[in-house]
Design a protein around this motif. Structure first.
Motif, short mmCIF file in Angstrom:
data_model
loop_
_atom_site.label_atom_id
_atom_site.label_comp_id
_atom_site.label_asym_id
_atom_site.label_seq_id
_atom_site.Cartn_x
_atom_site.Cartn_y
_atom_site.Cartn_z
N ARG A 1 -8.59 5.26 -7.07
CA ARG A 1 -7.35 4.67 -7.55
C ARG A 1 -6.53 4.20 -6.37
N LEU B 1 -2.84 2.02 -5.95
CA LEU B 1 -1.70 1.41 -6.63
C LEU B 1 -1.97 1.41 -8.13
N MET B 2 -2.06 0.23 -8.74
CA MET B 2 -2.30 0.18 -10.18
C MET B 2 -3.76 -0.11 -10.52
N PHE B 3 -4.61 -0.16 -9.50
CA PHE B 3 -6.02 -0.47 -9.72
C PHE B 3 -6.85 0.82 -9.75
N SER B 4 -7.88 0.81 -10.55
CA SER B 4 -8.80 1.93 -10.62
C SER B 4 -10.22 1.37 -10.68
#
Length: 91
Positions: free
Chosen positions: A52, A54-57
């Motif tokens: 993960r 920031l907002m990415f996974s």
């Protein structure tokens, strides 16, 4: 007939391939060791992981993620090294 086995030049063109390899090893021994250690580290981490940022996974194999990060670091170092060499040559 002239004997071509003797070298008369003392410049870099007169170096044998063995001498060139030894020169490169002497100059780049630390980066070479770091690359070997990185390859071993990447090869030993083969499990599937989720990363993960920031907002990415991202879910992928750990070796693939480590390889991408290592290549990104090599690219950043190469770019910074080129810029530093340009700045030094201008001075």
């Amino acid at each position: 007939m002239a004997d071509n086995s003797t070298r008369t030049s003392t410049g870099p063109a007169a170096r044998t391939p063995g001498e060139m390899v030894l020169g490169l090893l002497k100059r780049f021994w630390l980066p070479l060791i770091l690359v070997i250690v990185a390859i071993i580290f990447i090869a030993q981490n083969t499990q599937h992981v989720q990363v993960r940022f920031l907002m990415f996974s991202i879910s992928s194999w750990q070796w693939l993620i480590l390889t991408i990060v290592a290549l990104g670091g090599l690219l950043a170092g190469w770019i910074l090294g080129r810029n530093g060499a340009r700045k030094r040559s201008r001075q």
